[in-house]
Design an enzyme around this catalytic site. Structure first.
Site, mmCIF file in Angstrom:
data_model
loop_
_atom_site.group_PDB
_atom_site.id
_atom_site.type_symbol
_atom_site.label_atom_id
_atom_site.label_comp_id
_atom_site.label_asym_id
_atom_site.label_seq_id
_atom_site.Cartn_x
_atom_site.Cartn_y
_atom_site.Cartn_z
ATOM 1 N N SER A 238 0.964 -1.110 -0.031
ATOM 2 C CA SER A 238 -0.021 -0.035 0.051
ATOM 3 C C SER A 238 0.903 1.265 0.064
ATOM 4 O O SER A 238 2.176 1.072 -0.007
ATOM 5 C CB SER A 238 -0.920 -0.072 1.143
ATOM 6 O OG SER A 238 -0.080 0.294 2.418
ATOM 7 N N LYS A 239 0.320 2.320 0.041
ATOM 8 C CA LYS A 239 0.940 3.452 -0.011
ATOM 9 C C LYS A 239 1.890 3.800 1.270
ATOM 10 O O LYS A 239 2.856 4.389 1.260
ATOM 11 C CB LYS A 239 0.119 4.811 -0.001
ATOM 12 C CG LYS A 239 -0.405 5.564 -1.220
ATOM 13 C CD LYS A 239 -1.179 6.940 -0.977
ATOM 14 C CE LYS A 239 -1.131 7.550 -2.386
ATOM 15 N NZ LYS A 239 -1.170 7.359 -3.694
ATOM 16 N N ARG A 240 1.505 3.218 2.056
ATOM 17 C CA ARG A 240 2.217 3.029 3.587
ATOM 18 C C ARG A 240 3.617 2.692 3.190
ATOM 19 O O ARG A 240 4.611 2.953 3.770
ATOM 20 C CB ARG A 240 1.603 2.434 4.508
ATOM 21 C CG ARG A 240 1.976 2.278 5.842
ATOM 22 C CD ARG A 240 0.874 1.770 6.797
ATOM 23 N NE ARG A 240 0.637 0.382 6.261
ATOM 24 C CZ ARG A 240 1.192 -0.643 6.535
ATOM 25 N NH1 ARG A 240 2.263 -0.793 7.417
ATOM 26 N NH2 ARG A 240 0.556 -1.909 6.220
ATOM 27 N N GLY A 242 5.427 2.931 0.774
ATOM 28 C CA GLY A 242 6.183 4.057 -0.299
ATOM 29 C C GLY A 242 5.673 3.766 -1.775
ATOM 30 O O GLY A 242 6.429 4.388 -2.651
#
Ligand code: GLU
Length: 464
Positions: A238-240, A242
């Protein structure tokens, strides 16, 4: 062998991310390797969440990656008649039936099953009612009695499901729209898809799809369920972690060659080889080398791949991708040759095109912006006479030979009792505006005498 046909069927409910791009890449490579076809299809039956903007951005991302499709894009939202036709066929053959259970009734039954610790499933109460089509009625598959549901996954071998895995599931909602399970099968079948390469989160959808193929009386395509891409902590990417959309990587200064290469290596390998061009991937890709354990996304590794391809690709290719980052500098004024020489000199020193553009800006600006701190530290009254001497000496100096130029600098510095380093830093600040730049003599050679003279004059004027 039948012509290989693969497909990439994104739902346009978001931008293209690394996981989806890798699925697209594997389908593309498999098709190209087998000289087959690669189809793009938008699964946009969810009209609320599907957006044109995402259709455009997914297309743009695929094009940027170089994953050109041979057919499509198709849109499920434009194919409702086809789904109707096959659904009515199944209904007419007694393989599907209309169901009048309301949403509320279904919810209540589901709740009570769950409360009793049972798996929620439709109890088949409309199965024998022989209801005709009518408002509020969904069409359900009459799931045949099966001893087991099984298929041969190209990566995982036999996958077996218990016979009660699938209940009588809906293929057309009461508003006539198809469910994912139905639309996907009708599309794959009518488009002649031979191989479905998709994330292993879709394994659980496969039994329903196999039943539809069986009821249609056609043999299903081959399936290869590839492991998901995970973040470094083992959670779903996920975006978490990066991970950004593919177009964000483009805007950050990644080369498509690097992203493609990294994505291919994410769960696929070919001996110890790390770097592949797209052509090489097409030649070497096969499913037997796909790794069955989930791949972990490593942003540092992807960045290192980018640095490698910036160093390795020819300057014309780099320039093609660098141009959008040089937009503010009106680079039409410069020859391609000049731009290529500039980027050649910084290629080994940067990891992204964005960094590259920042590093070379002083070559492209008419006026360098001198950083305040650099000016205070290096453009001092002590150094001024030396800069003036350099300016006077300019005609005599040979800019073409960096070695000779360095010797001249050393002599000039020694003659005035200063260190070469201090002198060189002052000139660097005058020419580039900052204290860190590509090697000074390379900079002088590339800027040429005229610009060096102008910038030195301006720097001298700054010193009081
Ligand atoms: N639209 C589905 C997705 O985005 C594709 C499913 C499939 O490959 O069958 O996950």
């Amino acid at each position: 062998m039948k012509e290989v046909i693969t497909r990439f069927p994104p739902s346009p409910t978001g931008h293209l991310h690394l996981g989806g791009a890798r699925t697209a890449l594997f389908n593309f490579l498999f098709a190209r390797h087998h000289k087959g076809k690669f189809i793009l299809r938008f699964e946009d039956t969810d009209r609320e969440r599907s957006k044109d903007e995402y259709v455009d951005s997914i297309r743009e991302a695929l094009e940027w990656l170089g994953l050109n499709w041979d057919e499509g894009p198709f849109f499920q939202s434009k194919r409702f008649e086809i789904y109707q036709e096959y659904a009515q066929k199944l209904y007419a053959e007694g393989k599907a039936y209309y169901c009048e259970c309301t949403k509320e009734e279904l919810e209540a039954r589901k709740k009570s099953l769950l409360e009793r610790g049972l798996k929620p499933r439709y109890d088949g109460r409309c199965r024998e009612k022989n209801l005709p089509q009518g408002p509020g009625r969904a069409l359900r598959i009459k799931v045949p009695d099966l001893s087991e549901i099984v298929f041969e996954d190209l990566l995982r071998g036999k996958i077996l499901f218990p016979p009660d895995e699938v209940d009588d599931f809906i293929i057309l909602r009461s508003d006539g729209s198809p469910t994912y399970q139905f639309a996907v099968v009708i599309d794959d079948f009518t488009m002649g898809v031979t191989h479905i390469i998709r994330g292993d989160d879709h394994i659980s959808n496969t039994p329903k799809q196999l039943i539809i193929y069986q009821l249609l009386g056609v043999s299903p395509p081959q399936f290869a369920h590839i492991p998901m891409v995970l973040g470094s902590d083992g959670a779903r990417l996920s975006k978490r972690h990066g991970a950004r959309s593919i177009l964000e990587y483009r805007d950050e200064g990644y080369l498509p060659q690097a992203v493609v290469n990294y994505l291919a290596r994410l769960g696929w390998g070919y001996g110890d080889q790390e770097y592949f061009t797209l052509e090489e991937l097409i030649e070497k890709f096969d499913l037997s080398r796909v790794n069955l354990s989930p791949a972990r996304f490593d942003p540092d590794k992807m960045l290192a791949f980018n640095a490698f391809w910036i160093k390795t690709l020819d300057n014309g290719e780099i320039l093609k991708h660098l141009r959008s980052f040089l937009f503010p500098y009106s680079i039409e004024r410069f020859s391609e040759d000049y731009l290529c020489r500039i980027l050649e000199s910084v290629k080994p020193r940067v990891k992204t095109l964005k960094e590259m553009a920042e590093m070379i800006d002083f070559y492209l600006l008419d006026e360098v912006k001198v950083e305040e701190s650099a000016r205070n530290k290096f453009l001092t009254p002590q150094i001024k006479p030396l800069l003036e001497t350099l300016l006077l000496d300019m005609e005599r100096l040979n800019f073409e030979d960096e070695k000779i130029l360095e010797r001249e600098f050393r002599n000039l510095a020694e003659a005035s009792g200063l260190k070469l380093k201090e002198f060189a830093q002052a000139v660097r600040v005058a020419l580039t505006g900052r204290t860190v730049s590509p090697p000074l003599f390379e900079v002088m050679k590339l800027l040429g005498k005229e610009k060096v003279k102008n910038r030195l004059e301006k720097a001298i004027k700054m010193i009081f």
